[in-house]
Design an enzyme around this catalytic site. Structure first.
Site, PDB file in Angstrom:
ATOM      1  N   GLU A 284       0.889  -1.061  -0.056  1.00  0.00           N
ATOM      2  CA  GLU A 284       0.131   0.126  -0.005  1.00  0.00           C
ATOM      3  C   GLU A 284       0.960   1.298   0.149  1.00  0.00           C
ATOM      4  O   GLU A 284       2.005   1.238   0.781  1.00  0.00           O
ATOM      5  CB  GLU A 284      -0.916   0.042   1.131  1.00  0.00           C
ATOM      6  CG  GLU A 284      -1.834  -1.269   1.201  1.00  0.00           C
ATOM      7  CD  GLU A 284      -2.835  -1.154   2.505  1.00  0.00           C
ATOM      8  OE1 GLU A 284      -2.908  -0.174   3.128  1.00  0.00           O
ATOM      9  OE2 GLU A 284      -3.731  -2.078   2.201  1.00  0.00           O
ATOM     10  N   HIS A 307      -7.916   1.433   1.375  1.00  0.00           N
ATOM     11  CA  HIS A 307      -8.038   0.812   2.812  1.00  0.00           C
ATOM     12  C   HIS A 307      -8.651   2.061   3.692  1.00  0.00           C
ATOM     13  O   HIS A 307      -8.200   2.491   4.756  1.00  0.00           O
ATOM     14  CB  HIS A 307      -6.218   0.805   3.177  1.00  0.00           C
ATOM     15  CG  HIS A 307      -6.289  -0.066   4.489  1.00  0.00           C
ATOM     16  ND1 HIS A 307      -5.062  -0.975   4.738  1.00  0.00           N
ATOM     17  CD2 HIS A 307      -7.259  -0.567   5.515  1.00  0.00           C
ATOM     18  CE1 HIS A 307      -5.231  -1.315   5.883  1.00  0.00           C
ATOM     19  NE2 HIS A 307      -6.577  -1.341   6.647  1.00  0.00           N
TER      20      HIS A 307
HETATM   21  N1  LIG Z   1     -10.160  -2.889   5.671  1.00  0.00           N
HETATM   22  C1  LIG Z   1     -10.108  -2.425   6.983  1.00  0.00           C
HETATM   23  O1  LIG Z   1     -10.013  -1.097   7.025  1.00  0.00           O
HETATM   24  C2  LIG Z   1      -9.975  -3.058   8.007  1.00  0.00           C
HETATM   25  C3  LIG Z   1      -9.433  -4.444   7.881  1.00  0.00           C
HETATM   26  N2  LIG Z   1      -9.371  -5.270   9.207  1.00  0.00           N
HETATM   27  C4  LIG Z   1      -8.827  -6.624   9.018  1.00  0.00           C
HETATM   28  O2  LIG Z   1     -10.284  -7.547   9.097  1.00  0.00           O
HETATM   29  C5  LIG Z   1      -9.738  -8.642   9.876  1.00  0.00           C
HETATM   30  C6  LIG Z   1     -10.672  -9.204  10.705  1.00  0.00           C
HETATM   31  O3  LIG Z   1     -11.224  -8.381  11.703  1.00  0.00           O
HETATM   32  P1  LIG Z   1     -12.191  -8.825  12.628  1.00  0.00           P
HETATM   33  O4  LIG Z   1     -13.395  -9.633  12.325  1.00  0.00           O
HETATM   34  O5  LIG Z   1     -12.198  -7.767  13.843  1.00  0.00           O
HETATM   35  O6  LIG Z   1     -11.079 -10.046  13.365  1.00  0.00           O
HETATM   36  P2  LIG Z   1     -11.602 -11.242  14.435  1.00  0.00           P
HETATM   37  O7  LIG Z   1     -10.475 -11.663  14.934  1.00  0.00           O
HETATM   38  O8  LIG Z   1     -12.829 -10.822  15.368  1.00  0.00           O
HETATM   39  O9  LIG Z   1     -12.166 -12.392  13.480  1.00  0.00           O
HETATM   40  C7  LIG Z   1     -11.348 -13.202  12.572  1.00  0.00           C
HETATM   41  C8  LIG Z   1     -12.049 -14.504  12.424  1.00  0.00           C
HETATM   42  O10 LIG Z   1     -11.377 -15.080  11.461  1.00  0.00           O
HETATM   43  C9  LIG Z   1     -11.117 -16.525  11.661  1.00  0.00           C
HETATM   44  N3  LIG Z   1     -10.119 -17.013  10.929  1.00  0.00           N
HETATM   45  C10 LIG Z   1      -8.537 -17.072  11.454  1.00  0.00           C
HETATM   46  N4  LIG Z   1      -7.683 -17.709  10.528  1.00  0.00           N
HETATM   47  C11 LIG Z   1      -8.919 -18.228   9.548  1.00  0.00           C
HETATM   48  C12 LIG Z   1      -8.782 -19.207   8.407  1.00  0.00           C
HETATM   49  N5  LIG Z   1      -7.419 -19.437   8.108  1.00  0.00           N
HETATM   50  N6  LIG Z   1      -9.634 -19.574   7.871  1.00  0.00           N
HETATM   51  C13 LIG Z   1     -11.103 -19.243   8.224  1.00  0.00           C
HETATM   52  N7  LIG Z   1     -11.138 -18.346   9.319  1.00  0.00           N
HETATM   53  C14 LIG Z   1     -10.148 -17.890   9.907  1.00  0.00           C
HETATM   54  C15 LIG Z   1     -10.921 -16.545  13.157  1.00  0.00           C
HETATM   55  O11 LIG Z   1     -11.004 -17.543  13.889  1.00  0.00           O
HETATM   56  C16 LIG Z   1     -11.891 -15.301  13.526  1.00  0.00           C
HETATM   57  O12 LIG Z   1     -13.176 -15.736  13.996  1.00  0.00           O
HETATM   58  C17 LIG Z   1      -8.626  -8.007  10.716  1.00  0.00           C
HETATM   59  O13 LIG Z   1      -7.627  -9.036  11.305  1.00  0.00           O
HETATM   60  C18 LIG Z   1      -7.933  -6.879  10.010  1.00  0.00           C
HETATM   61  O14 LIG Z   1      -6.976  -7.568   9.261  1.00  0.00           O
HETATM   62  C19 LIG Z   1      -9.943  -4.815  10.215  1.00  0.00           C
HETATM   63  C20 LIG Z   1     -10.622  -3.483  10.446  1.00  0.00           C
HETATM   64  C21 LIG Z   1     -10.678  -2.672   9.393  1.00  0.00           C
HETATM   65  O1  LIG Z   2      -8.331  -1.755  11.955  1.00  0.00           O
HETATM   66  C1  LIG Z   2      -7.556  -2.410  11.118  1.00  0.00           C
HETATM   67  O2  LIG Z   2      -7.163  -3.450  11.231  1.00  0.00           O
HETATM   68  C2  LIG Z   2      -7.589  -1.676   9.633  1.00  0.00           C
HETATM   69  O3  LIG Z   2      -7.215  -2.314   8.645  1.00  0.00           O
HETATM   70  C3  LIG Z   2      -7.744  -0.259   9.444  1.00  0.00           C
HETATM   71  O4  LIG Z   2      -6.566   0.269   9.722  1.00  0.00           O
HETATM   72  P1  LIG Z   2      -6.206   1.836   9.762  1.00  0.00           P
HETATM   73  O5  LIG Z   2      -6.734   2.353  11.109  1.00  0.00           O
HETATM   74  O6  LIG Z   2      -7.232   2.254   8.747  1.00  0.00           O
HETATM   75  O7  LIG Z   2      -5.033   2.030   9.132  1.00  0.00           O
END
Ligand SMILES: NC(=O)C1=CN([C@@H]2O[C@H](COP(=O)(O)OP(=O)(O)OC[C@H]3O[C@@H](n4cnc5c(N)ncnc54)[C@H](O)[C@@H]3O)[C@@H](O)[C@H]2O)C=CC1
Ligand SMILES: O=C(O)C(=O)COP(=O)(O)O
Length: 428
Positions: A284, A307
């Site tokens: 990114e 993002h």
């Molecule tokens: N685009 C953005 O701005 C954002 C991106 N994210 C990303 O989203 C991801 C997920 O966030 P949350 O839901 O809060 O996380 P979380 O930890 O609550 O949920 C992740 C789920 O994925 C499952 N998991 C782990 N490995 C796996 C696999 N190999 N196959 C299937 N399931 C699997 C886990 O068991 C868990 O239930 C974060 O780790 C982050 O990287 C989070 C927030 C913002």
């Molecule tokens: O909360 C996360 O993991 C995100 O991916 C969001 O990231 P940011 O705070 O937008 O850099």
């Protein structure tokens, strides 16, 4: 005659003592990537010296700046590798003002007595809402229609445009975001299936499936919500894209490493995928500007966002409060509740009029450590003590009654000199 036992009197607790560090001097904190004003205010009120930057710093500049600070706050861009953390001789704590913590070498941090905190769910709703928006936008080819019209081309068509009602959404990773998305999609009349490595209670009418392949074969929309791990690297590549229904859609707002971008770009161009919404990328850009290169540029019905899944005022404001408060609790009281790489410990604050000194000791989790620590403390009255371990490291909090301030230095030096010691702090 009946007797009643006297009511148990609660121990009178005065106002809590505002503990201060014995050996850290003034707390300096470096904040990167535009940490929200709500967080900055909490850290200012705690009296810390703050240096705040709206963007990430280059690794070279970061290596210099990190040398002098006790705490650092960042978002998803700043990579805190072992090489960078090795420069951080005074660092006590890292605050990830986001959900993901893959940008930090968590093991290195723990091994050096640096606790890491994040905000586990303050932006989950924002990501889920963006996914809902994109499911409809992809189904109606909104990205392409608006681009065409901005360029002056009227293209009224219903070909391959569909309602989402009754269609199947496949959620990969049914954690905070996946589950939130499930509830909203269910309410909008979608059929929800999900795949997760853990057994998780399905919400609403959602149904778990046993394998990723099964999900890919059934879903009209596949939405990825897994963390970055070795197992999720390139989880969706050429093979998986070809297992999806022809014309199905892919939504990717997890981490850039989860999807093989060239495979997805090829499937979009060939029509195997009917569209995609991509928010995260393997590489990114460092800062805003005309600097984005990707095979995905120009692909049909492809929504590209920089993002922004968690980038709403609501999410950033509550993340600011949550993470800054965790940093202050850790620095001022030693509380590790919510830490992602440390044992989680807390003890009640001593009262303001007490002569309590709080010892915080991160140590190697080896036999005999507590015996050695308590030998040092045995000259004093230990009011409270808690210790917990997580893998190779353990964390101890102890409130000790110390009459004479000249003993503070002695306790500190003797605990620090133990072979098991990783980091010692005293608050008084
Ligand atoms: N685009 C953005 O701005 C954002 C991106 N994210 C990303 O989203 C991801 C997920 O966030 P949350 O839901 O809060 O996380 P979380 O930890 O609550 O949920 C992740 C789920 O994925 C499952 N998991 C782990 N490995 C796996 C696999 N190999 N196959 C299937 N399931 C699997 C886990 O068991 C868990 O239930 C974060 O780790 C982050 O990287 C989070 C927030 C913002
Ligand atoms: O909360 C996360 O993991 C995100 O991916 C969001 O990231 P940011 O705070 O937008 O850099």
């Amino acid at each position: 005659m009946t007797t009643t036992s006297p009511a148990r009197q609660p121990v009178k607790a005065g106002p809590p003592k505002a503990l201060k560090p014995f050996n850290n001097g003034e707390i300096k904190i470096l904040l990167l990537e535009g940490v929200n004003a709500t967080g900055i205010k909490i850290l200012e009120n705690a009296g810390y010296q703050i240096e705040a930057h709206a963007k990430a710093l280059s690794p070279e500049v970061l290596k210099e700046k990190i040398k002098d600070v006790h705490a650092i706050g960042l978002r998803s861009k700043t990579q805190l590798t072992a090489e960078i953390l090795a420069e951080a001789k005074k660092l006590l704590v890292i605050g990830c003002f986001c959900i993901g913590t893959n940008q930090v070498d968590l093991e290195y941090a723990a091994a050096h007595g640096i606790a890491v905190f994040n905000s586990p769910f303050s932006n989950s709703r924002s990501v889920a809402e963006l996914m809902i928006c994109e499911i409809i936008a992809l189904s109606r080819q909104l990205g392409d229609r608006t681009t065409e019209l901005h360029q002056g081309t009227w293209n009224k068509t219903s070909k391959n445009c569909n309602e989402i009602r009754g269609k199947t959404l496949g959620i990969v990773g049914y954690g905070h975001i996946g589950a939130q998305l499930s509830v909203i999609a269910d309410a909008m009349g979608m059929v929800v299936i999900f795949y997760d490595v853990q057994q998780i209670m399905p919400l609403g009418l959602a149904k778990p499936v046993d394998t990723l392949d099964e999900l890919l074969a059934q879903a009209d929309y596949v939405s990825l919500h897994v963390p970055e791990t070795d197992e999720t690297k390139n989880m969706i590549g050429e093979r998986e894209v070809n297992l999806m229904k022809k014309g199905a859609y892919l939504l990717q707002a997890s981490r850039g490493t989860v999807v093989d971008i060239p495979a997805v770009a090829a499937a979009l161009r060939s029509g195997q995928l009917g569209g995609a919404a991509i928010d995260v990328y393997p590489v990114e850009p460092f800062a805003n500007g005309p600097n984005f290169e990707s095979e995905l540029r120009g692909c049909p019905n492809t929504i590209l966002t920089p993002h922004i899944g968690g980038s709403t005022e609501e999410a950033q404001s509550s993340i600011g409060v949550e993470v800054a408060s965790a940093l202050v609790r850790y620095v001022n009281n030693g509380t590790t509740l919510g830490a992602v790489n440390f044992p989680e410990c807390d003890i009640r604050s001593p009262s303001a009029d007490s002569k309590t000194v709080r010892l915080l000791n991160t140590h190697h989790n080896v036999p005999g450590v507590l015996k050695q620590i308590n030998k040092v403390l045995s000259d004093f009255n230990i009011e409270k003590q808690i210790v917990d371990s997580r893998g190779p490291i353990a964390y101890l909090m102890a409130d000790i009654n110390v009459e004479h301030p000249e003993d503070y230095q002695k306790i500190y030096e003797r605990i620090e000199a133990l072979a098991s010691n990783i980091r010692t702090r005293l608050l008084y």
